[in-house]
Design an enzyme around this catalytic site. Structure first.
Site, short mmCIF file in Angstrom:
data_model
loop_
_atom_site.label_atom_id
_atom_site.label_comp_id
_atom_site.label_asym_id
_atom_site.label_seq_id
_atom_site.Cartn_x
_atom_site.Cartn_y
_atom_site.Cartn_z
N CYS A 1 -3.29 6.74 -8.43
CA CYS A 1 -4.28 7.80 -8.70
C CYS A 1 -3.53 9.12 -8.81
CB CYS A 1 -5.37 7.83 -7.64
SG CYS A 1 -4.76 8.12 -5.98
N GLU B 1 -0.90 6.90 -3.14
CA GLU B 1 -1.63 6.94 -4.41
C GLU B 1 -2.16 5.56 -4.81
OE1 GLU B 1 1.57 7.70 -3.89
OE2 GLU B 1 1.61 9.89 -3.89
N SER B 2 -2.28 4.63 -3.93
CA SER B 2 -2.89 3.30 -4.09
C SER B 2 -1.90 2.17 -3.75
CB SER B 2 -3.60 3.10 -5.43
OG SER B 2 -4.71 3.98 -5.50
N SER C 1 5.10 -13.14 -2.13
CA SER C 1 3.96 -12.24 -2.32
C SER C 1 4.22 -10.99 -1.52
CB SER C 1 2.65 -12.88 -1.84
OG SER C 1 2.19 -13.85 -2.75
#
Lengths: 127, 127
Positions: A83, A62-63, A55
């Site tokens: 974004c 930008e996120s 994981s």
């Protein structure tokens, strides 16, 4: 800063077992995917599970990009959320190719569009 | 390990400006939210932007929690993704309350259900 974002949900099946279980490979792939999209990498955190699976996340200006891999099922659950003018499909496509996915589902969600959205959503207004 | 997961997309509006801009508060809130859901925390990575805003992730054994906050818009874009028997709405509700959200949209997606899904998805099969 604009709230509007594009969130790609990529369900990648029939991936390469060894790649899905190689944390270093996945981390490099995700950082490369972010950079190829024109993103600015801010934080990187990956975790290897026993006996298998990885994981991890790359936080970008930008996120984010995330993955949960299930080598035993050939499956990787990938999110690419961006974004601004960035195109999240560039990173999602790069990741699918790198992991050797032979079958995928890709869904794109709009984020940050307004306080109450349309469609199949549960809306809660408490004040 | 089961691939099946529940992914809650929470668009939180009309949140408290100061809380959305307080990285330490958000990090503690997210770790607490994970623990209250019964999750096992594996990695924590948060980033504070200038002049405002916080992005971060908590990687749990059961997938992840992420946030991107936009204090100037009173908006937080939150994801809670869990697998196994965990209920992601416990964490999502806890976070919404902690951030003082007065208006929210919550959408739940099913993840890891199979190689080809139903609904509004783009399906790519290359072999």
């Amino acid at each position: 800063m604009e709230t509007m974002g594009r969130h790609v949900i990529a369900e990648l099946w029939q991936c390469d077992f060894d790649k899905l279980n190689d944390m270093d490979f996945i981390e490099k792939t995700f950082v490369d995917a972010a950079l190829k999209s024109g993103a600015e990498v801010r934080e990187v955190a990956f975790h290897k599970f026993a006996p298998q699976g990885v994981s991890g996340v790359v936080i970008i200006s930008e996120s984010h990009l995330t993955i949960h891999s299930f080598p035993e099922h050939g499956y990787a659950s990938v999110d690419v959320y961006t974004c601004g003018d960035m195109d999240p499909t560039i990173a999602a496509d790069y990741i699918a190719l790198a992991l050797g996915s032979q079958s995928s589902e890709v869904k794109e969600l709009q984020r940050g569009m307004g306080p109450v959205g349309a469609g199949k959503t549960k809306v809660t207004v408490t004040a």
